[in-house]
Motif scaffolding. Structure first.
Motif, PDB file in Angstrom:
ATOM      1  N   CYS A 134       1.582  -7.406  10.069  1.00 47.98           N
ATOM      2  CA  CYS A 134       2.563  -6.318  10.049  1.00 47.98           C
ATOM      3  C   CYS A 134       1.968  -5.187   9.220  1.00 47.98           C
ATOM      4  O   CYS A 134       1.301  -5.444   8.215  1.00 47.98           O
ATOM      5  CB  CYS A 134       3.869  -6.805   9.426  1.00 47.98           C
ATOM      6  SG  CYS A 134       5.097  -5.486   9.285  1.00 47.98           S
ATOM      7  N   LEU A 135       2.190  -3.962   9.674  1.00 44.27           N
ATOM      8  CA  LEU A 135       1.735  -2.794   8.908  1.00 44.27           C
ATOM      9  C   LEU A 135       2.905  -1.863   8.667  1.00 44.27           C
ATOM     10  O   LEU A 135       3.834  -1.791   9.486  1.00 44.27           O
ATOM     11  CB  LEU A 135       0.678  -2.006   9.698  1.00 44.27           C
ATOM     12  CG  LEU A 135      -0.727  -2.563   9.807  1.00 44.27           C
ATOM     13  CD1 LEU A 135      -1.529  -1.680  10.759  1.00 44.27           C
ATOM     14  CD2 LEU A 135      -1.419  -2.630   8.444  1.00 44.27           C
ATOM     15  N   THR A 136       2.847  -1.129   7.555  1.00 41.79           N
ATOM     16  CA  THR A 136       3.796  -0.049   7.340  1.00 41.79           C
ATOM     17  C   THR A 136       3.032   1.100   6.695  1.00 41.79           C
ATOM     18  O   THR A 136       2.578   1.016   5.564  1.00 41.79           O
ATOM     19  CB  THR A 136       5.046  -0.528   6.551  1.00 41.79           C
ATOM     20  OG1 THR A 136       5.928   0.576   6.366  1.00 41.79           O
ATOM     21  CG2 THR A 136       4.723  -1.178   5.205  1.00 41.79           C
ATOM     22  N   LEU A 137       2.796   2.165   7.505  1.00 39.85           N
ATOM     23  CA  LEU A 137       1.862   3.229   7.122  1.00 39.85           C
ATOM     24  C   LEU A 137       2.480   4.616   7.251  1.00 39.85           C
ATOM     25  O   LEU A 137       1.783   5.606   7.092  1.00 39.85           O
ATOM     26  CB  LEU A 137       0.619   3.190   8.029  1.00 39.85           C
ATOM     27  CG  LEU A 137      -0.051   1.837   8.332  1.00 39.85           C
ATOM     28  CD1 LEU A 137      -1.092   1.999   9.446  1.00 39.85           C
ATOM     29  CD2 LEU A 137      -0.715   1.280   7.081  1.00 39.85           C
ATOM     30  N   GLY A 138       3.778   4.695   7.594  1.00 43.46           N
ATOM     31  CA  GLY A 138       4.396   5.993   7.847  1.00 43.46           C
ATOM     32  C   GLY A 138       4.292   6.369   9.323  1.00 43.46           C
ATOM     33  O   GLY A 138       4.203   5.488  10.180  1.00 43.46           O
ATOM     34  N   MET A 139       4.270   7.687   9.578  1.00 44.13           N
ATOM     35  CA  MET A 139       4.263   8.151  10.982  1.00 44.13           C
ATOM     36  C   MET A 139       2.909   7.924  11.646  1.00 44.13           C
ATOM     37  O   MET A 139       1.884   7.948  10.963  1.00 44.13           O
ATOM     38  CB  MET A 139       4.584   9.642  11.026  1.00 44.13           C
ATOM     39  CG  MET A 139       5.978   9.954  10.580  1.00 44.13           C
ATOM     40  SD  MET A 139       6.311  11.715  10.686  1.00 44.13           S
ATOM     41  CE  MET A 139       6.592  12.107   8.973  1.00 44.13           C
ATOM     42  N   LEU A 140       2.918   7.745  12.957  1.00 43.26           N
ATOM     43  CA  LEU A 140       1.675   7.466  13.684  1.00 43.26           C
ATOM     44  C   LEU A 140       1.529   8.399  14.877  1.00 43.26           C
ATOM     45  O   LEU A 140       2.524   8.762  15.509  1.00 43.26           O
ATOM     46  CB  LEU A 140       1.695   6.026  14.218  1.00 43.26           C
ATOM     47  CG  LEU A 140       1.775   4.882  13.200  1.00 43.26           C
ATOM     48  CD1 LEU A 140       1.953   3.552  13.943  1.00 43.26           C
ATOM     49  CD2 LEU A 140       0.533   4.829  12.322  1.00 43.26           C
ATOM     50  N   SER A 141       0.275   8.746  15.197  1.00 43.60           N
ATOM     51  CA  SER A 141       0.019   9.503  16.433  1.00 43.60           C
ATOM     52  C   SER A 141      -0.010   8.511  17.603  1.00 43.60           C
ATOM     53  O   SER A 141      -0.158   7.301  17.389  1.00 43.60           O
ATOM     54  CB  SER A 141      -1.329  10.223  16.342  1.00 43.60           C
ATOM     55  OG  SER A 141      -2.370   9.258  16.346  1.00 43.60           O
TER      56      SER A 141
END
Ligand code: SAM
Ligand code: DTB
Ligand code: SF4
Length: 341
Positions: A134-141
């Motif tokens: 699982c990742l949580t990195l903010g907004m993604l393109s």
């Protein structure tokens, strides 16, 4: 009178229906939630995820609860992204303790081009170890979402935190709609969505019902919904909220989430240091079936793994098994040698 059948998966909740669920006598609420829970899950099994902070502090967003925002004065140092090797070490510890998923978080508004290949590498190695990722990195393109899918990412965490109406009181550097747009992108890519909220930021009861309605009315309910109790952190604008939330209100939100999203993993998330074992047991009765497991969250403390094991033992709860690793039949020692060589 309810116009739906308990346990059905529905996507047209009204806020009144949700408030009727949440406001009923406590025993009735817990009974309903436990009834729904048993229709879809083993009531004595809990999924466990371990958090790793892969990039700490200096974040460009102004989330008023967060120790990692560059705008807050929590005393947290801004650090560079950690090495893949460090993730491997923490993943091995998590796996040895029995966690099934590693959730890697970064203090970013969005990941930059330079750091992204290393994130992809982290996903690949953690998968190799037989853990869910699982990742949580903010907004993604769009391109980043496609690359994460390609790397085999299982879950992406992107919280809505609170109701659309209360959102601007908590964060001003992005909108509720920005969050919905990212969640939509993730869902369309086929990566599982993990999205939840925080209770205790000064929002009202109706905001909590609204937040659950937003999740409940998504085209697909999130695979997991973390319900966090605010961890009030010195130096953040919400530090004064310490001790302000009634734990019964928190348990009501968990039980209502279970009824609104019968097939979703409802995670009893941050804030467990401020909940008694008895309050946590009521959360499990109310349908929580996932926790963050391990002595640390991202920057704050979590109950020690040994304490959680004791609590599970007392309640007769089993930790969900890591079926993937078991199926592969790989021994931890072999993997350690392979990956640290
Ligand atoms: N920067 C990314 C983002 O915001 O999506 C990922 C990391 S961020 C720390 C992940 C989530 O942790 C936030 O969305 C928020 O719900 C939760 N969180 C952060 N600080 C918290 C606190 N003090 N108490 C409770 N939950 C918190
Ligand atoms: C979520 O809903 N809660 C986690 C995880 N997703 C990334 C984070 C909790 C952070 C609590 C405060 C801290 O440790 O900094
Ligand atoms: Fe940054 Fe995430 Fe913290 Fe907000 S919650 S300040 S986006 S790390």
């Amino acid at each position: 009178m309810a116009t739906y059948t308990l346990g059905d998966i529905k996507h047209d909740w009204t806020v009144d229906e949700i408030r009727d669920i949440m406001d009923q006598p406590f025993n009735d609420l817990i009974f309903q939630a436990q009834t729904v829970h048993r229709m879809h899950f083993n009531p004595n099994e809990v999924q466990t995820s371990t958090l790793v902070n892969i990039k700490s502090g200096g974040c460009a967003e102004d989330c008023s609860y967060c120790s990692q925002s560059a705008r807050n004065y929590s005393g947290l140092e801004k650090e560079k992204m950690i090495e893949v090797q460090k993730v491997i070490e923490q993943a091995l510890v998590a796996k040895e303790r029995g966690a099934t998923r590693l959730c890697m978080g970064a203090a970013w508004r969005n990941p930059n081009k330079k750091d992204f290949p290393r994130v992809l590498e982290m996903v690949r190695v953690v998968k190799e170890l037989g853990l869910e990722t699982c990742l949580t990195l903010g907004m993604l393109s769009d391109e980043q979402v496609a690359q994460l899918k390609e790397a085999g990412l299982d879950y992406y965490n992107h919280n809505l935190d609170t109701s659309e109406a209360y959102y601007p009181q908590v964060i001003t550097t992005r909108t509720f709609q920005d969050r919905l747009d990212t969640i939509d992108k993730i869902q369309q890519s086929g990566i599982n969505v993990c999205s939840g909220g925080i209770i205790g930021m000064g929002e009202q009861h109706k905001d909590r019902a609204e937040l659950l309605r937003t999740f409940g009315n998504m085209r697909m309910h999130p695979n997991s919904v973390p319900i966090n109790l605010l961890v009030p952190i010195e130096g953040t604008p919400l530090a004064h909220m310490k001790g302000k939330t009634d734990s019964f209100e928190f348990i009501r939100v968990i039980a209502t989430a279970r009824i609104v999203m019968p097939q979703t993993f409802v995670r009893l998330s941050a804030g467990r240091m401020d909940l008694t074992d008895e309050a946590q047991a009521l959360c499990f009765m109310g349908g929580a079936n996932s926790i963050f497991y391990g002595d640390k969250l991202l920057t704050t403390e979590n109950p020690e793994a040994g304490h959680d094991e004791m609590l599970f033992e007392k309640l007769g709860i089993k930790m969900q098994q890591n079926k993937k690793a078991m199926a592969e039949g790989k021994k931890l020692a072999e993997q350690t040698t392979e990956l640290t060589a």
